[in-house]
Design a protein around this motif. Structure first.
Motif, PDB file in Angstrom:
ATOM      1  N   GLY A   1      17.310  -9.344  -0.130  1.00  0.00           N
ATOM      2  CA  GLY A   1      16.489  -8.174  -0.420  1.00  0.00           C
ATOM      3  C   GLY A   1      15.072  -8.548  -0.825  1.00  0.00           C
ATOM      4  N   VAL A   2      14.187  -7.558  -0.839  1.00  0.00           N
ATOM      5  CA  VAL A   2      12.825  -7.776  -1.341  1.00  0.00           C
ATOM      6  C   VAL A   2      12.566  -6.754  -2.448  1.00  0.00           C
ATOM      7  CG1 VAL A   2      11.750  -8.769   0.710  1.00  0.00           C
ATOM      8  CG2 VAL A   2      11.822  -6.304   0.471  1.00  0.00           C
ATOM      9  N   VAL A   3      11.773  -7.171  -3.419  1.00  0.00           N
ATOM     10  CA  VAL A   3      11.439  -6.267  -4.525  1.00  0.00           C
ATOM     11  C   VAL A   3      10.172  -5.513  -4.161  1.00  0.00           C
ATOM     12  CG1 VAL A   3      10.846  -6.123  -6.974  1.00  0.00           C
ATOM     13  CG2 VAL A   3      12.508  -7.795  -6.201  1.00  0.00           C
ATOM     14  N   GLU A   4      10.266  -4.198  -4.233  1.00  0.00           N
ATOM     15  CA  GLU A   4       9.116  -3.366  -3.905  1.00  0.00           C
ATOM     16  C   GLU A   4       8.672  -2.627  -5.161  1.00  0.00           C
ATOM     17  OE1 GLU A   4       8.006  -0.957   0.116  1.00  0.00           O
ATOM     18  OE2 GLU A   4       9.851  -0.470  -0.876  1.00  0.00           O
TER      19      GLU A   4
ATOM     20  N   PRO B   1      14.580  -5.713   3.620  1.00  0.00           N
ATOM     21  CA  PRO B   1      13.274  -5.537   4.254  1.00  0.00           C
ATOM     22  C   PRO B   1      13.400  -4.913   5.644  1.00  0.00           C
ATOM     23  CG  PRO B   1      13.893  -7.835   4.253  1.00  0.00           C
ATOM     24  CD  PRO B   1      14.897  -7.129   3.433  1.00  0.00           C
ATOM     25  N   PHE B   2      12.326  -4.207   6.017  1.00  0.00           N
ATOM     26  CA  PHE B   2      12.293  -3.602   7.352  1.00  0.00           C
ATOM     27  C   PHE B   2      12.253  -4.709   8.387  1.00  0.00           C
ATOM     28  CE2 PHE B   2      10.039  -0.387   4.768  1.00  0.00           C
ATOM     29  CZ  PHE B   2      10.903   0.669   4.995  1.00  0.00           C
TER      30      PHE B   2
END
Lengths: 207, 138
Positions: A116-119, A178-179
């Motif tokens: 995952g990525v942190v947004e 992420p997209f």
């Protein structure tokens, strides 16, 4: 700890004079608040720039006028390099004010190890805080952020005496997958070489 | 497919003149770092896409890239070896008009080092001089 700024009362108004003032190493500023008359001031560019760089909000004015003030607004040139003007508002030490504060992420989210990525969804929150205890930024600990989870404003660590004005359930950060390129590219109709012209069809039908 | 508007009021545009500096779109609004132009100019849809591809590989799986400009203007051209007259040429490509100070791209969720590398690569694709801009704290 408030920074000391050596100010002078300003009697130069209008863009030509103010430009000359800036060229001479001074910044035009205005001081207002507490029901008193507003005062036009000039500040030394170097002192003010240093204060801004350190993230100072509360300043002690000496020289032309003596007061404790809060830097409310700073106007920058179009490139964001030089300060054009500053708004200072009078405050007293026992006063609490509403101010926007930046959020800084701290730690490492476990969700990032799962792909995952942190947004960061909101970059700042509004906080009511005693003027003497205004921090430069607020920290948001993301050490517990798993994939698919989010953190709200309620999880911010506030300085003593501070109260959150922004809604507590406002999501500040989330950990998402992420997209990918395929998801980003919307399926487009094949061979669109030109956009539709508004009103053209109607005209052609009428003719 | 390069960027272009879905619907337009007119197919062809006059060239216009780029006057002054950007007073809007000149701050980092979505990410943490931005690529700011120091010159005015037209940036074609193809160039914007080339920049996106160049930058995407540095932020993929880590951060997020934002494109802050859109090609709203059609640029027409007449074919080679065409005689004078016969009116304005046909639309050739779409371009974004940028003033000095406009933020072209932004990245968020990456370190400053990564953003610098990403934008250095991206700036090579741009027809204008650019610089890195950081988000200003509240």
């Amino acid at each position: 700890m408030a920074e000391v700024l050596h100010v002078a009362l300003r009697e130069l108004f209008g863009k030509r004079r103010v430009r000359r003032l800036r060229a001479g190493g001074q910044i035009p500023a205005v001081l207002y608040g507490h029901g008193k008359e507003s005062v036009s001031l000039s500040l030394p560019t170097t002192e003010f720039s240093m204060a801004i760089r350190r993230g100072t909000r509360l300043v002690e004015l000496t020289g032309g006028t003596t007061d404790t003030a809060l830097i409310r607004e700073v106007q920058w040139d179009p490139f964001g390099v030089e300060v054009l003007h500053a708004d200072l508002v009078r405050v007293s030490a026992d006063e609490s004010i509403e101010t926007p504060l930046s959020i800084e992420l701290r730690g490492r989210a476990p969700g990032t190890t799962q792909g995952g990525v942190v947004e960061l969804l909101a970059h700042e929150v509004v906080v009511e805080c005693p003027v003497t205890a205004i921090p430069e930024k607020l920290e948001l600990n993301i050490n517990t952020l798993e994939l698919g989870q989010s953190l709200t404003a309620a999880e911010l660590v506030l300085p003593p005496g501070a109260k959150l004005v922004t809604a507590e359930d406002q999501v500040l950060a989330q950990c998402i997958v992420p997209f990918t390129e395929e998801e980003e590219d919307e399926p487009e109709a094949a061979d669109i070489s030109e956009p539709e012209v508004i009103g053209r069809k109607e005209e052609e039908e009428e003719a | 497919m390069a960027l272009m508007p879905k619907r337009v009021k007119h197919r062809k545009f006059q060239r216009g003149r780029i006057k002054g500096k950007a007073t809007r779109g000149n701050r980092v609004s979505f990410g943490d770092f931005g690529l700011q132009t120091l010159e005015g100019g037209w940036i074609s849809a193809q160039t914007i896409e080339a920049g996106r591809i160049a930058a995407q590989q540095y932020v993929r799986g880590e951060g997020r890239l934002y494109i802050r400009i859109f090609p709203h203007k059609s640029v027409s051209s007449t074919p080679l070896e065409t005689r004078m007259g016969k009116g304005k040429g046909e639309p050739d490509y779409w371009a974004a008009v940028v003033k000095p100070g406009t933020v072209l791209y932004e990245v968020g969720g990456v370190s400053e080092e990564a953003a610098r590398i990403c934008f250095a690569r991206l700036a090579h694709k741009m027809p204008v001089r650019c610089r890195l801009l950081k988000r200003r704290s509240a």
